[in-house]
Design a protein around this motif. Structure first.
Motif, PDB file in Angstrom:
ATOM      1  N   UNK A 125      28.684  -7.398 -18.502  1.00 55.91           N
ATOM      2  CA  UNK A 125      28.398  -8.528 -17.637  1.00 55.91           C
ATOM      3  C   UNK A 125      26.978  -8.408 -17.102  1.00 55.91           C
ATOM      4  N   UNK A 126      26.265  -9.521 -16.991  1.00 58.44           N
ATOM      5  CA  UNK A 126      24.910  -9.447 -16.441  1.00 58.44           C
ATOM      6  C   UNK A 126      24.940  -9.057 -14.967  1.00 58.44           C
ATOM      7  N   UNK A 127      23.876  -8.416 -14.518  1.00 57.66           N
ATOM      8  CA  UNK A 127      23.780  -8.075 -13.102  1.00 57.66           C
ATOM      9  C   UNK A 127      23.776  -9.355 -12.282  1.00 57.66           C
ATOM     10  N   UNK A 128      24.464  -9.334 -11.142  1.00 54.86           N
ATOM     11  CA  UNK A 128      24.465 -10.532 -10.312  1.00 54.86           C
ATOM     12  C   UNK A 128      23.069 -10.784  -9.732  1.00 54.86           C
ATOM     13  N   UNK A 129      22.755 -12.045  -9.550  1.00 52.13           N
ATOM     14  CA  UNK A 129      21.479 -12.417  -8.944  1.00 52.13           C
ATOM     15  C   UNK A 129      21.593 -12.187  -7.440  1.00 52.13           C
ATOM     16  N   UNK A 130      20.594 -11.538  -6.867  1.00 52.63           N
ATOM     17  CA  UNK A 130      20.602 -11.271  -5.438  1.00 52.63           C
ATOM     18  C   UNK A 130      20.415 -12.567  -4.657  1.00 52.63           C
ATOM     19  N   UNK A 131      21.180 -12.713  -3.587  1.00 57.78           N
ATOM     20  CA  UNK A 131      21.070 -13.885  -2.715  1.00 57.78           C
ATOM     21  C   UNK A 131      20.456 -13.440  -1.390  1.00 57.78           C
ATOM     22  N   UNK A 132      19.926 -14.414  -0.650  1.00 55.59           N
ATOM     23  CA  UNK A 132      19.296 -14.119   0.632  1.00 55.59           C
ATOM     24  C   UNK A 132      20.349 -13.723   1.669  1.00 55.59           C
ATOM     25  N   UNK A 133      19.883 -13.127   2.746  1.00 54.48           N
ATOM     26  CA  UNK A 133      20.759 -12.697   3.829  1.00 54.48           C
ATOM     27  C   UNK A 133      21.550 -13.868   4.397  1.00 54.48           C
ATOM     28  N   UNK A 134      20.865 -14.953   4.751  1.00 54.77           N
ATOM     29  CA  UNK A 134      21.560 -16.106   5.343  1.00 54.77           C
ATOM     30  C   UNK A 134      22.531 -16.752   4.361  1.00 54.77           C
ATOM     31  N   UNK A 146      28.133 -17.627   2.443  1.00 51.68           N
ATOM     32  CA  UNK A 146      29.128 -17.495   1.371  1.00 51.68           C
ATOM     33  C   UNK A 146      30.307 -16.649   1.817  1.00 51.68           C
ATOM     34  N   UNK A 147      30.031 -15.525   2.472  1.00 54.74           N
ATOM     35  CA  UNK A 147      31.107 -14.658   2.933  1.00 54.74           C
ATOM     36  C   UNK A 147      31.968 -15.353   3.981  1.00 54.74           C
ATOM     37  N   UNK A 148      31.359 -16.089   4.896  1.00 52.12           N
ATOM     38  CA  UNK A 148      32.126 -16.808   5.910  1.00 52.12           C
ATOM     39  C   UNK A 148      33.004 -17.888   5.292  1.00 52.12           C
ATOM     40  N   UNK A 149      32.573 -18.431   4.145  1.00 55.73           N
ATOM     41  CA  UNK A 149      33.356 -19.452   3.442  1.00 55.73           C
ATOM     42  C   UNK A 149      34.380 -18.844   2.483  1.00 55.73           C
ATOM     43  N   UNK A 150      34.437 -17.518   2.436  1.00 56.36           N
ATOM     44  CA  UNK A 150      35.382 -16.856   1.537  1.00 56.36           C
ATOM     45  C   UNK A 150      34.960 -16.867   0.082  1.00 56.36           C
ATOM     46  N   UNK A 151      33.652 -17.029  -0.166  1.00 58.69           N
ATOM     47  CA  UNK A 151      33.142 -17.108  -1.537  1.00 58.69           C
ATOM     48  C   UNK A 151      32.144 -15.996  -1.826  1.00 58.69           C
ATOM     49  N   UNK A 152      32.400 -14.805  -1.299  1.00 52.71           N
ATOM     50  CA  UNK A 152      31.430 -13.729  -1.419  1.00 52.71           C
ATOM     51  C   UNK A 152      31.749 -12.660  -2.441  1.00 52.71           C
ATOM     52  N   UNK A 153      32.665 -12.939  -3.334  1.00 47.18           N
ATOM     53  CA  UNK A 153      33.063 -11.922  -4.307  1.00 47.18           C
ATOM     54  C   UNK A 153      31.888 -11.540  -5.207  1.00 47.18           C
ATOM     55  N   UNK A 154      31.619 -10.250  -5.293  1.00 45.99           N
ATOM     56  CA  UNK A 154      30.595  -9.729  -6.198  1.00 45.99           C
ATOM     57  C   UNK A 154      29.164  -9.994  -5.764  1.00 45.99           C
ATOM     58  N   UNK A 155      28.947 -10.285  -4.488  1.00 45.72           N
ATOM     59  CA  UNK A 155      27.594 -10.586  -4.018  1.00 45.72           C
ATOM     60  C   UNK A 155      26.668  -9.379  -4.070  1.00 45.72           C
ATOM     61  N   UNK A 156      25.435  -9.648  -4.406  1.00 46.73           N
ATOM     62  CA  UNK A 156      24.346  -8.692  -4.269  1.00 46.73           C
ATOM     63  C   UNK A 156      23.372  -9.355  -3.301  1.00 46.73           C
ATOM     64  N   UNK A 157      23.151  -8.727  -2.153  1.00 39.09           N
ATOM     65  CA  UNK A 157      22.367  -9.341  -1.083  1.00 39.09           C
ATOM     66  C   UNK A 157      20.986  -8.699  -1.031  1.00 39.09           C
ATOM     67  N   UNK A 158      19.959  -9.536  -1.072  1.00 39.80           N
ATOM     68  CA  UNK A 158      18.576  -9.068  -0.973  1.00 39.80           C
ATOM     69  C   UNK A 158      18.217  -8.918   0.498  1.00 39.80           C
ATOM     70  N   UNK A 216      12.859  -4.366  -1.363  1.00 38.44           N
ATOM     71  CA  UNK A 216      13.548  -3.658  -2.441  1.00 38.44           C
ATOM     72  C   UNK A 216      14.930  -3.145  -2.087  1.00 38.44           C
ATOM     73  N   UNK A 217      15.460  -3.511  -0.933  1.00 38.80           N
ATOM     74  CA  UNK A 217      16.786  -3.050  -0.509  1.00 38.80           C
ATOM     75  C   UNK A 217      17.824  -4.132  -0.762  1.00 38.80           C
ATOM     76  N   UNK A 218      19.005  -3.714  -1.169  1.00 35.39           N
ATOM     77  CA  UNK A 218      20.108  -4.638  -1.413  1.00 35.39           C
ATOM     78  C   UNK A 218      21.376  -4.111  -0.753  1.00 35.39           C
ATOM     79  N   UNK A 219      22.349  -4.986  -0.618  1.00 31.61           N
ATOM     80  CA  UNK A 219      23.649  -4.608  -0.054  1.00 31.61           C
ATOM     81  C   UNK A 219      24.751  -5.239  -0.886  1.00 31.61           C
TER      82      UNK A 219
END
Length: 95
Positions: free
Chosen positions: A4-13, A18-30, A34-37
């Motif tokens: 599977x391709x690496x997930x695209x990092x999304x912004x903090x906000x 997405x997480x508050x809407x219950x749509x945060x599965x597999x998130x990579x947060x920028x 150079x730091x991610x979560x």
């Protein structure tokens, strides 16, 4: 089998929304610089959401963008953990 391709990092906000809407599965947060979560802790997506909210608050405090006026004048009415009080005290100091 193709990996599977690496997930695209999304912004903090965006990640918080997405997480508050219950749509945060597999998130990579920028987080910048150079730091991610990811939701790799034992609390999963809920833990990630809380860490991101805390990170956003710390970034706001560091930039002077947080409004701490609601804590002024409350005296001993607010009871917080010692480390939290240390952070609030440091944020309230003027250079």
């Amino acid at each position: 089998m193709n990996p599977l391709p690496d997930p695209k990092a999304v912004s903090l906000d965006e990640a918080i929304s997405l997480l508050e809407a219950g749509k945060g599965e597999g998130l990579l947060v920028d987080l910048g610089h150079g730091r991610t979560a990811t939701a790799d802790g034992h609390r999963g997506e809920e833990g990630l959401l809380q860490r991101l909210r805390g990170h956003r608050m710390m970034m706001s405090l560091a930039s002077g963008g947080a409004d701490l006026s609601r804590f002024a004048g409350m005296g001993d009415a607010v009871i917080v953990a010692p480390l939290v009080q240390e952070i609030l005290d440091a944020a309230d100091q003027k250079d």
